[in-house]
Design an enzyme around this catalytic site. Structure first.
Site, PDB file in Angstrom:
ATOM      1  N   LYS A   1       0.845  -1.198   0.000  1.00  0.00           N
ATOM      2  CA  LYS A   1       0.000   0.000   0.000  1.00  0.00           C
ATOM      3  C   LYS A   1       0.880   1.249   0.000  1.00  0.00           C
ATOM      4  O   LYS A   1       1.956   1.245   0.599  1.00  0.00           O
ATOM      5  CB  LYS A   1      -0.849   0.038   1.282  1.00  0.00           C
ATOM      6  CG  LYS A   1      -1.966  -0.974   1.376  1.00  0.00           C
ATOM      7  CD  LYS A   1      -2.694  -0.816   2.709  1.00  0.00           C
ATOM      8  CE  LYS A   1      -3.784  -1.854   2.896  1.00  0.00           C
ATOM      9  NZ  LYS A   1      -4.916  -1.693   1.963  1.00  0.00           N
TER      10      LYS A   1
ATOM     11  N   GLU B   1      -5.929  -9.765   1.530  1.00  0.00           N
ATOM     12  CA  GLU B   1      -5.507 -10.806   2.471  1.00  0.00           C
ATOM     13  C   GLU B   1      -6.610 -11.228   3.439  1.00  0.00           C
ATOM     14  O   GLU B   1      -6.630 -12.372   3.892  1.00  0.00           O
ATOM     15  CB  GLU B   1      -4.280 -10.320   3.263  1.00  0.00           C
ATOM     16  CG  GLU B   1      -4.573  -9.432   4.477  1.00  0.00           C
ATOM     17  CD  GLU B   1      -5.251  -8.113   4.152  1.00  0.00           C
ATOM     18  OE1 GLU B   1      -5.126  -7.657   3.003  1.00  0.00           O
ATOM     19  OE2 GLU B   1      -5.932  -7.546   5.025  1.00  0.00           O
TER      20      GLU B   1
ATOM     21  N   ARG C   1      -9.791 -11.798   3.080  1.00  0.00           N
ATOM     22  CA  ARG C   1     -10.662 -12.878   2.612  1.00  0.00           C
ATOM     23  C   ARG C   1      -9.950 -14.235   2.654  1.00  0.00           C
ATOM     24  O   ARG C   1     -10.595 -15.265   2.782  1.00  0.00           O
ATOM     25  CB  ARG C   1     -11.193 -12.536   1.216  1.00  0.00           C
ATOM     26  CG  ARG C   1     -10.144 -12.411   0.161  1.00  0.00           C
ATOM     27  CD  ARG C   1     -10.636 -11.662  -1.085  1.00  0.00           C
ATOM     28  NE  ARG C   1     -10.719 -10.221  -0.869  1.00  0.00           N
ATOM     29  CZ  ARG C   1     -11.164  -9.354  -1.782  1.00  0.00           C
ATOM     30  NH1 ARG C   1     -11.613  -9.778  -2.942  1.00  0.00           N
ATOM     31  NH2 ARG C   1     -11.184  -8.061  -1.526  1.00  0.00           N
TER      32      ARG C   1
END
Ligand code: BES
Ligand code: MN
Ligand code: ZN
Length: 488
Positions: free
Chosen positions: A266, A338, A340
């Site tokens: 990110k 990540e 899920r």
């Protein structure tokens, strides 16, 4: 923290808080509500004169401080209660928390004959709005204040106040867990906090799976997401098992103690607050502790898959194929999807090993939640209209917000991968919806008794707002406790 007492007689009268409500006239626009205590001489007339002078409307959340030097009480605090329902009293309590922080002791008579829900709203508002979290040299040192609530018969309100205290305490616990920086809060630390909170509670059982257990038992999603971190993953299983329970609910909460995005890293703007990515786990754990504290007659098993999604030479890669608990495989197109992956393991474990009646997961799953529904509203998904309606009603009664979202068939094909069973993050489709459709693949026989809540947006607040405080909100604890309280 605020100390709240329920009393039939005042001990002192330095500061007197009095409820006012709107009238249906222009003159006066607001009036004093008849209360369950005798008022000092002249106070009622003084308030009647104050209403036009201070332009008081009686709306919930409105407060005013009237200073009376040399007299008793030394200050009058008229506060608005609007329609006088539980939500309005929650707002009033939240507003009063700010005023009470500047006082030693506030005496607050409830309206004569007020229903217990009034006390519940007031106490929740006071305790939630007075929450503070700070890691300073002086520790966590919030202002000390006492609120004496005057009622005719304390026994009438005792249960409602006890429920409010537990609900607020568990919401505050969830806020503490979410606010804690990830330098402290790693998966092992979180599991230790659960162990401390659960210790000694009768009929509450805890099992924590360590990294080697997760690997040995095939929890491939949790292992993959946790692989890049020096702080190994955990699976917390907390079981509230009261004798005679006829309904068994499994709650699952996403517990990413920090989400860098992994190799699909990110940007800093999106990463800096990612210690909040375990808000789902915090909410389900706190709700389960609350259910045990209140001894609700429903079995609740909570699963919190915990992992730190980090960047290292041991991280899982975009394009890796993960084999979940139960054998289904995911092609991990983006390591930032990540949550899920860990939820998939936990959902399959719940369905196969626990066979509950109902299955509910909470997760800070997608930024798309806020894009679709704004900053305060969770996205709720279910194929079961009745279950969805029951949960939405509980959310509403608790003073939180959620909106039902569709599970459209026309996105399902996007999930199919040639290499594996599923793509974890398909290139197309609305983000929150596709994530929900992905999770549904792991619900098996529970497919039509499952609810998924994407609570990325409301789990955090940018400012103090009524009973919410800046930072973690504890979203979901109040709603889940309301809902669990309706099951038997
Ligand atoms: N933890 C984030 C979702 C999130 C975003 C929570 C903002 C709270 C606030 C999640 O793991 C994530 O990164 N989701 C991606 C999914 C995408 C890679 C398919 C997202 O929402 O962009
Ligand atoms: Mn992510
Ligand atoms: Zn995440």
């Amino acid at each position: 923290m605020l100390a709240i007492r329920l009393l039939a007689e005042p001990t002192r009268l330095d500061v007197l808080a009095l409820p006012i409500r709107p009238t249906d006239r222009a003159d006066p626009p607001a009036e004093l509500v008849p209360v369950a205590a005798a008022l000092p001489d002249g106070v009622a007339d003084e308030l009647a004169a104050l209403v036009p002078a201070a332009r008081l409307t009686g709306d919930p959340g409105q407060t005013w401080t009237q200073v009376r030097p040399g007299r008793v009480p030394a200050r009058l605090l008229p506060f608005g209660i609007g329609a006088g329902d539980e939500a309005a009293w929650r707002a009033a309590g939240a507003a009063l928390a700010g005023v009470a922080a500047r006082e030693d002791r506030v005496t607050l008579p409830l309206p004569a004959g007020a229903p217990p829900a009034v006390a519940r709203g007031l106490v929740e508002g006071l305790l939630l709005a007075s929450y503070r979290f700070r890691l300073g040299a002086d520790g966590n040192a919030p202002a000390l204040a006492a609120v004496d609530v005057l009622v005719e018969d304390p026994a009438v309100y005792a249960d409602a106040v006890a429920v409010a205290r537990t609900t607020a305490a568990m919401t505050r616990l969830a806020r503490d867990l979410v606010n804690m920086p990830a330098s402290v809060k790693n998966p092992g630390w979180f599991a230790g906090q659960v162990a401390d909170a659960a210790a000694g509670v009768p009929d509450l059982h805890l099992r924590v799976r360590e990294p080697r257990d997760l690997a040995a038992e095939g929890f491939g999603g949790i292992v993959a997401v946790g692989s890049g971190s020096a702080n190994g993953p955990r699976l917390v299983e907390l079981d509230w098992r009261p004798a005679g329970a006829r309904t068994h609910v499994v709650l699952v909460g996403k517990g990413i103690t920090f989400d860098t995005g992994g190799i699909s890293i990110k940007p800093v703007s999106g990463m800096k607050l990612m210690r909040k990515d375990m808000g789902g786990a915090a909410a389900v754990v706190a709700a389960t502790l609350g259910a045990a504290t209140m001894r609700l007659p429903v079995r609740v098993t909570t699963l919190a898959p915990l992992a730190e999604n980090m960047v290292s030479g041991a991280s899982f890669r975009p394009g890796d194929v993960v084999r979940h608990y139960g054998g289904t495989t995911s092609e991990t197109t983006n390591s930032d999807a990540e949550g899920r992956l860990v939820l998939a393991d936990a959902l399959t474990y719940a369905v196969r090993e626990l066979s509950p009646d109902l299955l509910v997961d909470l997760a800070t799953l997608t930024g798309a939640n806020a894009v679709a529904l704004g900053k305060r509203t969770a996205a709720l998904y279910s194929e079961n209209d009745r279950l969805a309606a029951d949960l939405l009603a509980a959310v509403d009664a608790a003073g939180e917000a959620a909106w039902r979202m569709p599970l459209p068939a026309d996105y399902v094909d996007y999930l199919r991968s040639e290499l594996a069973d599923l793509y974890s993050a398909p290139a197309q489709g609305a983000g929150s919806v596709v994530a929900a459709l992905y999770l549904r693949e792991f619900t098996g026989e529970l497919r039509d008794r499952w609810v998924h809540v994407d609570m990325s947006a409301p789990s955090w607040s940018e400012d103090d707002d009524a009973e919410l405080t800046k930072g973690a909100t504890g979203w979901g604890v109040r709603s889940l406790l309301r809902w669990l309280g309706t099951l038997g």
